[in-house]
Design an enzyme around this catalytic site. Structure first.
Site, short mmCIF file in Angstrom:
data_model
loop_
_atom_site.label_atom_id
_atom_site.label_comp_id
_atom_site.label_asym_id
_atom_site.label_seq_id
_atom_site.Cartn_x
_atom_site.Cartn_y
_atom_site.Cartn_z
CB ILE A 37 -7.22 -6.68 18.18
CG1 ILE A 37 -8.06 -5.41 18.39
CG2 ILE A 37 -8.02 -7.76 17.44
CD1 ILE A 37 -9.31 -5.57 19.24
CB VAL A 72 -0.99 0.03 1.20
CG1 VAL A 72 -2.03 -1.06 1.09
CG2 VAL A 72 -0.24 -0.01 2.53
CE1 TYR A 125 0.23 0.88 14.66
CE2 TYR A 125 -0.64 1.69 16.73
CZ TYR A 125 -0.76 0.88 15.62
OH TYR A 125 -1.86 0.06 15.48
CB SER A 160 -4.71 2.46 16.66
OG SER A 160 -4.23 2.09 17.95
CB ALA A 170 2.75 10.52 14.37
CB SER A 171 1.00 6.43 11.40
OG SER A 171 0.64 5.34 12.26
CE LYS A 172 -2.69 2.32 12.88
NZ LYS A 172 -3.34 1.69 11.72
P1 NAI Z 1 -1.21 -8.07 11.38
O1 NAI Z 1 0.26 -7.90 11.40
O2 NAI Z 1 -1.82 -9.34 11.84
O3 NAI Z 1 -1.81 -7.75 9.94
C1 NAI Z 1 -1.34 -6.66 9.19
C2 NAI Z 1 -1.37 -7.06 7.72
O4 NAI Z 1 -0.93 -5.92 6.96
C3 NAI Z 1 -0.40 -8.21 7.40
O5 NAI Z 1 -1.05 -9.19 6.62
C4 NAI Z 1 0.71 -7.54 6.64
O6 NAI Z 1 1.34 -8.39 5.68
C5 NAI Z 1 -0.03 -6.39 5.99
N1 NAI Z 1 0.89 -5.33 5.59
C6 NAI Z 1 1.94 -4.81 6.30
N2 NAI Z 1 2.56 -3.88 5.58
C7 NAI Z 1 1.90 -3.80 4.39
C8 NAI Z 1 2.08 -3.03 3.22
N3 NAI Z 1 3.08 -2.13 3.11
N4 NAI Z 1 1.23 -3.20 2.20
C9 NAI Z 1 0.23 -4.11 2.29
N5 NAI Z 1 0.02 -4.88 3.35
C10 NAI Z 1 0.85 -4.73 4.39
O7 NAI Z 1 -1.75 -6.86 12.26
P2 NAI Z 1 -3.22 -6.45 12.75
O8 NAI Z 1 -3.15 -6.36 14.20
O9 NAI Z 1 -4.25 -7.25 12.08
O10 NAI Z 1 -3.26 -4.96 12.17
C11 NAI Z 1 -4.22 -4.53 11.22
C12 NAI Z 1 -4.48 -3.06 11.44
O11 NAI Z 1 -5.05 -2.90 12.73
C13 NAI Z 1 -3.22 -2.20 11.43
O12 NAI Z 1 -3.49 -0.99 10.77
C14 NAI Z 1 -2.96 -1.95 12.90
O13 NAI Z 1 -2.25 -0.76 13.11
C15 NAI Z 1 -4.38 -1.88 13.42
N6 NAI Z 1 -4.52 -2.09 14.85
C16 NAI Z 1 -4.20 -3.28 15.45
C17 NAI Z 1 -4.36 -3.45 16.80
C18 NAI Z 1 -4.05 -4.73 17.52
O14 NAI Z 1 -4.05 -4.77 18.76
N7 NAI Z 1 -3.76 -5.82 16.82
C19 NAI Z 1 -4.88 -2.36 17.65
C20 NAI Z 1 -5.20 -1.17 16.91
C21 NAI Z 1 -5.03 -1.04 15.57
#
Ligand code: NAI
Length: 256
Positions: A191, A68, A158, A145, A160-162
């Site tokens: 999560i 992305v 992180y 987030s 700042a990005s959110k």
């Molecule tokens: P995760 O690491 O399980 O999934 C993230 C996915 O994004 C992965 O499949 C990864 O390959 C993909 N990804 C990473 N960089 C990428 C790029 N440059 N282009 C395309 N895909 C890319 O993490 P999770 O926890 O599912 O995170 C998903 C979203 O939720 C993120 O934006 C994270 O910041 C947000 N989030 C997660 C929380 C948590 O506690 N797990 C809490 C708050 C927000």
């Protein structure tokens, strides 16, 4: 009167970061609600696994590798999307990364990378999707987030990005509202995904002793509990909701 306002039959939904965690759960949940899914990620094996799960449910799914943070890859993905489906109803910006360091010692390249993926990635995919979404009067849901609502030590880039993602969400809502396009964000707390487990290890905290104790519901969340809210915000159930954030954190920030 329409009864199932969460039905996505005939709708096309693009989920970024669909190979893991919240994005994976979101792709599965949209498919379960009848959507045709366009699943993108940088993780090919993860994409194959989620596509196989969707196909088991006899729903249509198309996958594409797409970083992305690279506008050429985003443009290529949109070309694939329009070639396969010819339209887009929902964009769920789930791709993201997390890492941390104190600001005084923050590596500049790491800072840029986090901003590039989390904030620029959301911008680039939204920008590319807007022409399609204005045609369908569709919706965008961004994954921000609770770190986009406040500050947290060691998570400067992180946070700042959110915060940026939430600002972008509000701007998109204002710019696209007249075209009938809605844009909202979710703010998950802790999560249970690979990202959270890695982060907790690195910060040498245990989820039990730090996060769960502070959370009124006394547990961390399941990715599907976020996915269900993303589906809600993209659905007709939420037809008058735009430009806002919905927190999904078991009450963790209730006392903020
Ligand atoms: P995760 O690491 O399980 O999934 C993230 C996915 O994004 C992965 O499949 C990864 O390959 C993909 N990804 C990473 N960089 C990428 C790029 N440059 N282009 C395309 N895909 C890319 O993490 P999770 O926890 O599912 O995170 C998903 C979203 O939720 C993120 O934006 C994270 O910041 C947000 N989030 C997660 C929380 C948590 O506690 N797990 C809490 C708050 C927000």
């Amino acid at each position: 009167m329409e009864t199932n306002l969460l039905d996505f039959s005939g709708k096309v939904v693009w989920v970024t970061g669909a190979a893991s965690g919240i994005g994976r759960a979101t792709a599965l949940r949209f498919a379960a609600n009848g959507a045709q899914v366009f699943a993108t990620d940088v993780n090919e094996a993860g994409l194959e696994e989620v596509a196989a799960r969707i196909l088991e449910g006899r729903q249509r799914v198309v996958t594409a590798l797409c970083d992305v943070s690279e506008s050429a890859q985003v443009a290529h993905a949109v070309k694939t999307l329009t070639g396969e489906y010819g339209k887009l109803d929902v964009l769920a910006n789930c791709a993201g990364i997390a890492a941390g360091a104190p600001i005084a010692a923050h590596d500049e390249a790491l800072w840029s990378k986090i901003l590039r993926v989390n904030l620029d990635g959301t911008f680039l995919c939204s920008k590319a999707a807007v022409p399609l979404l204005t045609k369908s009067a569709g919706a965008i849901v961004n994954v921000a987030s609770i770190e986009g609502l406040g500050g947290e030590k060691l998570l400067g880039a992180y946070c700042a990005s959110k915060h940026g993602v939430i600002g972008l969400t509000k701007v998109l809502a204002k710019e696209l509202g007249a075209s009938g396009v809605r844009c909202n964000a979710v703010c998950p707390g802790a999560i249970n995904t690979p990202m959270l487990r890695q982060g907790a290890e690195k910060m040498n905290e245990t989820l039990e002793s730090v996060i769960v104790k502070k959370t009124p519901l006394r547990r961390i969340g399941d990715p599907d509990e976020v996915a269900r809210v993303i589906v809600f915000l993209a659905s007709k159930q939420a037809s008058f909701i735009t430009g806002t954030t919905l927190t999904i954190d078991g009450g963790l920030t209730a006392g903020y």
